[in-house]
Motif scaffolding. Structure first.
Motif, PDB file in Angstrom:
ATOM      1  N   SER A 128       7.499  -7.360 -64.676  1.00 29.50           N
ATOM      2  CA  SER A 128       8.535  -7.405 -65.700  1.00 29.50           C
ATOM      3  C   SER A 128       9.267  -8.723 -65.554  1.00 29.50           C
ATOM      4  N   ASN A 130      12.856 -10.707 -65.212  1.00 28.71           N
ATOM      5  CA  ASN A 130      14.276 -10.642 -64.894  1.00 28.71           C
ATOM      6  C   ASN A 130      14.911 -11.960 -65.304  1.00 28.71           C
ATOM      7  N   SER A 135       9.806 -13.739 -63.467  1.00 28.66           N
ATOM      8  CA  SER A 135       8.904 -12.592 -63.462  1.00 28.66           C
ATOM      9  C   SER A 135       8.904 -11.929 -62.082  1.00 28.66           C
ATOM     10  N   ILE A 138       6.742  -4.978 -60.489  1.00 28.92           N
ATOM     11  CA  ILE A 138       7.450  -3.698 -60.585  1.00 28.92           C
ATOM     12  C   ILE A 138       7.119  -2.867 -59.348  1.00 28.92           C
ATOM     13  N   ASN A 285      14.719  -2.217 -76.521  1.00 29.31           N
ATOM     14  CA  ASN A 285      15.980  -2.076 -75.815  1.00 29.31           C
ATOM     15  C   ASN A 285      17.142  -2.286 -76.781  1.00 29.31           C
ATOM     16  N   SER A 328      11.630  -6.545 -71.414  1.00 29.29           N
ATOM     17  CA  SER A 328      11.827  -6.344 -69.979  1.00 29.29           C
ATOM     18  C   SER A 328      11.017  -5.180 -69.429  1.00 29.29           C
ATOM     19  N   GLY A 329      10.236  -4.496 -70.265  1.00 32.38           N
ATOM     20  CA  GLY A 329       9.431  -3.367 -69.827  1.00 32.38           C
ATOM     21  C   GLY A 329       8.215  -3.814 -69.033  1.00 32.38           C
ATOM     22  N   PRO A 330       7.490  -2.889 -68.431  1.00 29.03           N
ATOM     23  CA  PRO A 330       6.324  -3.242 -67.623  1.00 29.03           C
ATOM     24  C   PRO A 330       5.192  -3.813 -68.453  1.00 29.03           C
ATOM     25  N   MET A 331       4.528  -4.823 -67.908  1.00 29.19           N
ATOM     26  CA  MET A 331       3.380  -5.436 -68.560  1.00 29.19           C
ATOM     27  C   MET A 331       2.288  -5.654 -67.522  1.00 29.19           C
ATOM     28  N   SER A 335       2.148 -12.743 -63.172  1.00 29.25           N
ATOM     29  CA  SER A 335       3.537 -13.209 -63.193  1.00 29.25           C
ATOM     30  C   SER A 335       3.629 -14.648 -63.691  1.00 29.25           C
TER      31      SER A 335
END
Length: 433
Positions: A128, A130, A135, A138, A285, A328-331, A335
């Motif tokens: 994710s 930040n 990157s 998670i 979001n 910002s969700g998981p991908m 990175s």
């Protein structure tokens, strides 16, 4: 007559032979996954599987060369593969290619997994972004455990190495072709598609419709050509393009509300929708949207208030921060790719924001400028022609030639006073000295 009848029968026989041969010809469909896995990739695989099923292809070969992509799209692609009646062969290709992250998950879900020499798979831990730290992997156990179990089950279904599947997610394990084959992660290594099809010939796999024995040697290779819908999605789903569409739509919307009548509102709305589709934002979001919306409001306020700079800068700041939080969700990407994408995103936002502020400055400058017509009236000009009552001629005003009329005789070279303006025509009279 006999010769004619013989010729007709021979033609019918040859036609029947042709049909029979055609109906039993072996076709293998080749479909390519390259670049980021997203909604367009999801539609691409869905179309390819549907074509292969309706046309009764012998097998589907998915050529994989990707750094990863969206998690939701990856799961939908896996679901399409697992529900395919036609055997699907995952092949990391070309030589030296990669199937990182989401690409590895797709490869592990295929009925047969193959790699080309020098290719690499692995790095399945989702990441994710930040805004404060770039990157980040998670480490949420809920997400990690779910993805680990998901990949292990894919490995178990096809009798592959479950320990490696676990390490792909928990330890970001990477394997080259030789190591992957040695550890039972893939079934074979092939240098070309022809070599691959020869190697899998006679192999029996289990699909949703039962066991299927592959007959792929000397099969005819058919490259899949996606439809218009997939091609359009492929363009707008390119992350940089999707982000650019979103920002351009936002600024077009702002200009549309600030200067109505030019269709900016409609263009902006369309571009925003295309951008949201391209970014795959089915759920967004709320805070991010609020920040972006606030930024748009501040930029509109910048256009209509006498101040300049502070309000607009605040709007640009809100848009940039909102964008950073938006995805910002998981991908399932590397990175490095995610950091590059966000760097480009912020740069684009800053550049477009700068243009927006410059344009706002020009608009305000034009609005606050003294009206030209009001300045002309009462000013002096010089007659270029003789102008009689009811006739027209030209006068020179600040170096420009203007058509003019007069109610009194005006001599060429005489100074005149601008009394009024009738459309593009000046109304003048001789200047009394």
């Amino acid at each position: 007559m006999k010769k004619t009848l013989t010729l007709i029968l021979l033609t019918i026989f040859l036609f029947t032979i042709t049909l029979t041969t055609s109906s039993y010809s072996k076709n293998v469909l080749i479909v390519k996954i390259d670049g980021i896995i997203n909604i367009a990739t999801e539609e691409l695989i869905n179309e390819a599987v549907n074509l292969a099923t309706t046309s009764n292809f012998e097998a589907i070969v998915i050529l994989i060369d990707t750094p990863g992509g969206m998690m939701d799209s990856t799961f939908k692609i896996v679901n399409t593969i697992e529900n395919s009646k036609i055997p699907v062969i995952g092949y990391v290709y070309p030589v030296g290619g990669k199937a990182w992250s989401a690409g590895t998950i797709i490869l592990m879900s295929c009925h047969i997994a193959a790699m080309s020499p020098g290719s690499v798979i692995g790095s399945c831990q989702p990441v994710s972004f930040n805004p404060l730290g770039g990157s980040e992997p998670i480490n949420d156990t809920k997400i990690i455990n779910a993805l680990t179990t998901y990949l292990i089950e894919r490995a178990r279904m096809h009798s592959r190495n479950e320990t490696a599947a676990r390490s792909f997610v928990e330890k970001n394990l990477n394997l080259g072709a030789e190591d992957a084959l040695r550890n039972g992660v893939v079934e074979l290594i092939a240098s070309s598609i022809d070599e691959l099809l020869k190697a899998v010939n006679g192999v029996q796999v289990h699909t949703i419709s039962g066991d299927v024995k592959l007959n792929t040697e000397n099969a005819q290779i058919v490259s899949f050509t996606p439809g218009l819908r997939v091609n359009i999605l492929k363009i707008i789903c390119e992350p940089t393009i999707a982000y650019l569409l979103l920002l351009l739509g936002l600024y077009a919307l702002i200009f549309g509300f600030a200067t109505p009548g030019y269709g900016g509102e409609a263009v902006g709305a369309i571009l925003i929708v295309l951008g949201l589709i391209g970014l795959g934002l089915l759920s967004v979001n709320i805070l991010s949207l609020i920040l972006i919306g606030l930024g748009a409001i501040l930029l509109v306020a910048e256009l209509v208030t006498p101040g300049f700079g502070i309000i607009g800068s605040g709007g640009i700041f809100c848009i940039i921060i909102g964008t950073l939080l938006l995805m910002s969700g998981p991908m399932l990407v590397t990175s490095e790719w995610l950091t590059t994408f966000y760097t480009m995103g912020v740069s684009i936002a800053a550049v477009l924001g700068g243009f927006m502020l410059f344009a706002a400055y020009k608009v305000l400058k034009a609005r606050r400028a003294k009206p030209v017509i009001g300045v002309m009236i009462g000013d002096e000009a010089v007659a270029i022609d003789d102008i009689g009552p009811g006739s027209y001629g030209f006068v020179r005003y600040h170096g420009e030639y203007w058509k003019a009329k007069a109610n009194q005789n005006v001599k060429k070279g005489q100074k005149v006073l601008i009394k009024d303006k009738d459309g593009p025509i000046l109304v003048v009279e001789p200047l009394k000295e």
